[in-house]
Design a protein around this motif. Structure first.
Motif, PDB file in Angstrom:
ATOM      1  N   GLU B   8       0.836  -1.212   0.000  1.00  0.00           N
ATOM      2  CA  GLU B   8       0.000   0.000   0.000  1.00  0.00           C
ATOM      3  C   GLU B   8       0.865   1.254   0.000  1.00  0.00           C
ATOM      4  O   GLU B   8       0.541   2.263  -0.641  1.00  0.00           O
ATOM      5  CB  GLU B   8      -0.925  -0.010   1.232  1.00  0.00           C
ATOM      6  CG  GLU B   8      -1.907  -1.163   1.258  1.00  0.00           C
ATOM      7  CD  GLU B   8      -2.906  -1.127   0.127  1.00  0.00           C
ATOM      8  OE1 GLU B   8      -3.150  -0.023  -0.442  1.00  0.00           O
ATOM      9  OE2 GLU B   8      -3.451  -2.189  -0.221  1.00  0.00           O
ATOM     10  N   ARG B   9       1.960   1.185   0.717  1.00  0.00           N
ATOM     11  CA  ARG B   9       2.863   2.348   0.779  1.00  0.00           C
ATOM     12  C   ARG B   9       3.478   2.609  -0.591  1.00  0.00           C
ATOM     13  O   ARG B   9       3.620   3.758  -1.014  1.00  0.00           O
ATOM     14  CB  ARG B   9       3.966   2.082   1.811  1.00  0.00           C
ATOM     15  CG  ARG B   9       4.897   3.239   2.069  1.00  0.00           C
ATOM     16  CD  ARG B   9       5.777   2.989   3.288  1.00  0.00           C
ATOM     17  NE  ARG B   9       6.627   1.823   3.157  1.00  0.00           N
ATOM     18  CZ  ARG B   9       7.769   1.790   2.467  1.00  0.00           C
ATOM     19  NH1 ARG B   9       8.185   2.872   1.836  1.00  0.00           N
ATOM     20  NH2 ARG B   9       8.492   0.693   2.409  1.00  0.00           N
ATOM     21  N   ALA B  10       3.809   1.516  -1.303  1.00  0.00           N
ATOM     22  CA  ALA B  10       4.387   1.658  -2.643  1.00  0.00           C
ATOM     23  C   ALA B  10       3.348   2.229  -3.614  1.00  0.00           C
ATOM     24  O   ALA B  10       3.671   3.072  -4.470  1.00  0.00           O
ATOM     25  CB  ALA B  10       4.888   0.298  -3.129  1.00  0.00           C
ATOM     26  N   ILE B  11       2.106   1.794  -3.462  1.00  0.00           N
ATOM     27  CA  ILE B  11       1.036   2.305  -4.344  1.00  0.00           C
ATOM     28  C   ILE B  11       0.881   3.814  -4.183  1.00  0.00           C
ATOM     29  O   ILE B  11       0.711   4.559  -5.155  1.00  0.00           O
ATOM     30  CB  ILE B  11      -0.307   1.584  -4.045  1.00  0.00           C
ATOM     31  CG1 ILE B  11      -0.219   0.109  -4.472  1.00  0.00           C
ATOM     32  CG2 ILE B  11      -1.468   2.278  -4.745  1.00  0.00           C
ATOM     33  CD1 ILE B  11      -1.398  -0.734  -4.011  1.00  0.00           C
ATOM     34  N   MET B  12       0.946   4.258  -2.918  1.00  0.00           N
ATOM     35  CA  MET B  12       0.774   5.689  -2.638  1.00  0.00           C
ATOM     36  C   MET B  12       2.087   6.456  -2.804  1.00  0.00           C
ATOM     37  O   MET B  12       2.107   7.679  -2.640  1.00  0.00           O
ATOM     38  CB  MET B  12       0.271   5.876  -1.204  1.00  0.00           C
ATOM     39  CG  MET B  12      -1.048   5.225  -0.917  1.00  0.00           C
ATOM     40  SD  MET B  12      -2.439   6.162  -1.594  1.00  0.00           S
ATOM     41  CE  MET B  12      -2.636   7.433  -0.369  1.00  0.00           C
ATOM     42  N   ASP B  13       3.171   5.729  -3.077  1.00  0.00           N
ATOM     43  CA  ASP B  13       4.491   6.350  -3.278  1.00  0.00           C
ATOM     44  C   ASP B  13       4.941   7.137  -2.035  1.00  0.00           C
ATOM     45  O   ASP B  13       5.433   8.274  -2.133  1.00  0.00           O
ATOM     46  CB  ASP B  13       4.464   7.273  -4.506  1.00  0.00           C
ATOM     47  CG  ASP B  13       5.878   7.580  -4.995  1.00  0.00           C
ATOM     48  OD1 ASP B  13       6.077   8.632  -5.624  1.00  0.00           O
ATOM     49  OD2 ASP B  13       6.784   6.787  -4.706  1.00  0.00           O
ATOM     50  N   PHE B  14       4.739   6.543  -0.887  1.00  0.00           N
ATOM     51  CA  PHE B  14       5.240   7.122   0.358  1.00  0.00           C
ATOM     52  C   PHE B  14       6.542   6.462   0.735  1.00  0.00           C
ATOM     53  O   PHE B  14       6.725   5.265   0.533  1.00  0.00           O
ATOM     54  CB  PHE B  14       4.257   6.869   1.518  1.00  0.00           C
ATOM     55  CG  PHE B  14       3.024   7.729   1.489  1.00  0.00           C
ATOM     56  CD1 PHE B  14       1.817   7.238   1.986  1.00  0.00           C
ATOM     57  CD2 PHE B  14       3.038   9.004   0.995  1.00  0.00           C
ATOM     58  CE1 PHE B  14       0.678   8.007   1.972  1.00  0.00           C
ATOM     59  CE2 PHE B  14       1.900   9.793   0.967  1.00  0.00           C
ATOM     60  CZ  PHE B  14       0.714   9.280   1.454  1.00  0.00           C
ATOM     61  N   THR B  15       7.453   7.225   1.306  1.00  0.00           N
ATOM     62  CA  THR B  15       8.604   6.611   1.973  1.00  0.00           C
ATOM     63  C   THR B  15       8.162   6.187   3.378  1.00  0.00           C
ATOM     64  O   THR B  15       7.105   6.616   3.868  1.00  0.00           O
ATOM     65  CB  THR B  15       9.772   7.595   2.110  1.00  0.00           C
ATOM     66  OG1 THR B  15       9.338   8.697   2.937  1.00  0.00           O
ATOM     67  CG2 THR B  15      10.224   8.113   0.748  1.00  0.00           C
ATOM     68  N   GLN B  16       9.003   5.368   4.020  1.00  0.00           N
ATOM     69  CA  GLN B  16       8.671   4.959   5.389  1.00  0.00           C
ATOM     70  C   GLN B  16       8.605   6.180   6.312  1.00  0.00           C
ATOM     71  O   GLN B  16       7.751   6.263   7.195  1.00  0.00           O
ATOM     72  CB  GLN B  16       9.715   3.970   5.915  1.00  0.00           C
ATOM     73  CG  GLN B  16       9.615   2.596   5.304  1.00  0.00           C
ATOM     74  CD  GLN B  16      10.621   1.622   5.910  1.00  0.00           C
ATOM     75  OE1 GLN B  16      11.647   2.033   6.458  1.00  0.00           O
ATOM     76  NE2 GLN B  16      10.348   0.329   5.792  1.00  0.00           N
ATOM     77  N   GLN B  17       9.525   7.104   6.104  1.00  0.00           N
ATOM     78  CA  GLN B  17       9.559   8.308   6.933  1.00  0.00           C
ATOM     79  C   GLN B  17       8.282   9.127   6.777  1.00  0.00           C
ATOM     80  O   GLN B  17       7.716   9.606   7.760  1.00  0.00           O
ATOM     81  CB  GLN B  17      10.797   9.145   6.571  1.00  0.00           C
ATOM     82  CG  GLN B  17      10.979  10.398   7.424  1.00  0.00           C
ATOM     83  CD  GLN B  17      11.201  10.086   8.890  1.00  0.00           C
ATOM     84  OE1 GLN B  17      11.930   9.158   9.244  1.00  0.00           O
ATOM     85  NE2 GLN B  17      10.573  10.854   9.767  1.00  0.00           N
ATOM     86  N   GLN B  18       7.836   9.269   5.538  1.00  0.00           N
ATOM     87  CA  GLN B  18       6.619  10.058   5.294  1.00  0.00           C
ATOM     88  C   GLN B  18       5.413   9.410   5.960  1.00  0.00           C
ATOM     89  O   GLN B  18       4.601  10.075   6.598  1.00  0.00           O
ATOM     90  CB  GLN B  18       6.377  10.194   3.783  1.00  0.00           C
ATOM     91  CG  GLN B  18       7.359  11.126   3.091  1.00  0.00           C
ATOM     92  CD  GLN B  18       7.269  11.054   1.576  1.00  0.00           C
ATOM     93  OE1 GLN B  18       6.828  10.043   1.010  1.00  0.00           O
ATOM     94  NE2 GLN B  18       7.702  12.097   0.907  1.00  0.00           N
ATOM     95  N   LEU B  19       5.308   8.086   5.793  1.00  0.00           N
ATOM     96  CA  LEU B  19       4.182   7.373   6.397  1.00  0.00           C
ATOM     97  C   LEU B  19       4.260   7.478   7.920  1.00  0.00           C
ATOM     98  O   LEU B  19       3.247   7.680   8.593  1.00  0.00           O
ATOM     99  CB  LEU B  19       4.183   5.914   5.964  1.00  0.00           C
ATOM    100  CG  LEU B  19       3.050   5.045   6.501  1.00  0.00           C
ATOM    101  CD1 LEU B  19       1.687   5.613   6.118  1.00  0.00           C
ATOM    102  CD2 LEU B  19       3.188   3.600   6.017  1.00  0.00           C
ATOM    103  N   ALA B  20       5.468   7.360   8.461  1.00  0.00           N
ATOM    104  CA  ALA B  20       5.652   7.440   9.908  1.00  0.00           C
ATOM    105  C   ALA B  20       5.182   8.789  10.436  1.00  0.00           C
ATOM    106  O   ALA B  20       4.511   8.875  11.465  1.00  0.00           O
ATOM    107  CB  ALA B  20       7.123   7.211  10.264  1.00  0.00           C
TER     108      ALA B  20
END
Lengths: 168, 66
Positions: B8-20
């Motif tokens: 899901e994170r890859a689909i939304m093109d988020f980095t781990q830091q951004q999601l965190a």
């Protein structure tokens, strides 16, 4: 992008100190250790402090056949100073927040605390069964601090492993 | 428990830091969840689901051992 630590911060801020208190705690523990060693080596240092206090327990001169509770004067010396510094230092070091605090850090903290309490209780049990006399009393005086020591070691080790394993 | 967080994170093109930062945890926590080393709380699971605009069951599923 914005930070949203509010909920977890609300949860933790009620019982954890600010991160700066960790350094204060280590400083107090260092002072306690240095002062204890100094008192052990040089007697004048040990006699230097004599603070009048109020004692809530019967003094040594009380009649052992009659139990009574009262308030009388006593003198706080090097032992009370070292114990006070150790108590406050241990609490500050053990219960200060991390700079970045989230639920996994809280999870590590709780796990480490349970582990430290259990290990310490096993030590108390073994001491009770296998150590007697004055040595037992010395051990019992140390055990409140050993709980904190085990917790600090376990917590920092778990935190280090967590950060190392999840760096990528 | 299994999760599709990384997908899901890859689909939304988020980095781990951004999601965190969006859900209020550290990057290492997101990494730990993706690797299966940590099961997030209900609150965190719901926050993650809200970020991806999906039901929480689409992101986290029980496996046979649970």
């Amino acid at each position: 992008m914005h930070s949203n630590y509010k909920t977890h911060e609300t949860m933790v801020k009620n019982y954890l100190f600010s991160p700066v208190f960790r350094k204060i705690g280590y400083a107090l523990l260092a002072i306690a250790l240095v002062y204890y060693v100094a008192c052990w080596i040089w007697e004048p240092v040990a006699d230097f402090i004599c603070i009048p206090m109020l004692s809530l327990t019967p003094g040594m001169e009380a009649d052992p056949e009659k139990f009574h509770f009262g308030i009388q004067s006593a003198n706080a010396g090097w032992f009370e100073v070292v114990m006070t510094l150790m108590c406050v230092g241990c609490v500050f070091v053990a219960f200060s927040r991390e700079k970045v605090e989230d639920e996994f850090i809280a999870h590590i903290r709780v796990q480490s605390l349970v582990w430290a309490l259990m290990v310490n209780m096993v030590l108390v049990l073994l001491t009770t069964l296998f150590i007697y006399g004055g040595s037992y009393l010395i051990c019992m005086a140390v055990y409140p601090f050993s709980t904190f020591l085990f917790f600090i070691i376990k917590y920092n080790w778990a935190l280090y492993k967590f950060r190392r394993n999840n760096e990528e | 428990m299994k999760n599709r967080l990384k997908v899901e994170r890859a689909i939304m093109d988020f980095t781990q830091q951004q999601l965190a930062e969006l859900v209020g945890v550290s990057r290492q926590t997101i990494n730990a969840i993706e690797k299966g080393n940590y099961v997030p709380s209900t609150t965190l699971s719901l926050k993650l689901a809200r970020v991806f605009s999906k039901p929480v069951e689409e992101i986290f599923q029980l496996d046979e051992n649970d």
